[in-house]
Write an enzyme that holds these catalytic residues in place. Sequence first.
Site, PDB file in Angstrom:
ATOM      1  N   ASP A 137      -5.268   8.598  -2.721  1.00  0.00           N
ATOM      2  CA  ASP A 137      -5.337   7.610  -1.636  1.00  0.00           C
ATOM      3  C   ASP A 137      -6.390   8.024  -0.614  1.00  0.00           C
ATOM      4  OD1 ASP A 137      -4.887   5.976   0.581  1.00  0.00           O
ATOM      5  OD2 ASP A 137      -2.729   5.881   0.224  1.00  0.00           O
ATOM      6  N   SER A 180       2.124   0.985   3.419  1.00  0.00           N
ATOM      7  CA  SER A 180       1.147   1.426   4.411  1.00  0.00           C
ATOM      8  C   SER A 180       1.697   1.239   5.834  1.00  0.00           C
ATOM      9  CB  SER A 180      -0.170   0.667   4.165  1.00  0.00           C
ATOM     10  OG  SER A 180      -1.217   1.280   4.850  1.00  0.00           O
ATOM     11  N   HIS A 194      -4.991   3.640  -2.575  1.00  0.00           N
ATOM     12  CA  HIS A 194      -4.143   3.028  -1.547  1.00  0.00           C
ATOM     13  C   HIS A 194      -3.656   1.678  -2.061  1.00  0.00           C
ATOM     14  CE1 HIS A 194      -2.429   2.937   2.391  1.00  0.00           C
ATOM     15  NE2 HIS A 194      -2.981   1.781   2.690  1.00  0.00           N
TER      16      HIS A 194
END
Length: 245
Positions: A183, A127, A215
């Site tokens: 996601d 991320s 995610h």
Amino acid sequence: MFVLCLSASPILFPASARHTATVIFVHGLGDTGRGWAGTVENWRRRQRLDEVKFILPHAPAIPITCNWGEKMPGWYDIHTLDGNAESLSVNEDEAGILVSQAYFHELIQKEIDAGIPPERIVLGGFSQGGAISIFSGLTAKVKLGGIVALSSYLLLSLKFADLVPKPEFNKDTPIFMAHGDSDPVVHPELGKKSYDLLKGLGYNATLKIYKDMEHSACPEELDDVEAFLRERLPALGNSDAKSEL
Ligand SMILES: *[C@@H]1O[C@H](CO)[C@@H](O)[C@H](O)[C@H]1NC(C)=O
């Protein structure tokens, strides 16, 4: 630097054999280096990356606008996090991104100073951590062994090409990108768009999409990361690291 002093020193996992390579793996927003310790411990148990030292840095706590200014560990501020592929690339925290970039360049330099050739260093993360890894890796003034970016995206994409110092050291550096098709936080469209931008700029990126993954990370993906690390950082055994390169 003031901000850098606030972040605690990274978690270190020494190489279990002779140390010939280093992986710096960077956590995402609101997490710490500990969030990835289990993954690193699994890889270490499998004994396929014995010459690799792992560094898991911790982000400093900074106010995050999309969380009503609440302070949490972050590598840069995020304005809007609404699942919309465009939102992450507006009002980007360039100043914060550049502070973290300097920090990662410093971590890389420390490994080089300790005798690890830059080609034996991989920078990667999840991320925000993956986004800052692409950004810091591709703007490094040394040639790295590889870059890993899980569930992430290209930062400052509108001006990225202008921010890369010339000559470019990492034009051919393999970039392994991975994204969940479900996601809801960093939309897969943004991952795909970032991949297309990087390919368009001539970088050596690959993108793998994982079905039904949100995610987060999944075992198949972490196996793929391990395979990428083994390919980029093959064990040298007892031969001299420098003569191999
Ligand atoms: C591009 O990356 C792949 C691994 O992902 C690697 O095998 C290949 O050699 C790289 N290409 C160049 C031109 O470096």
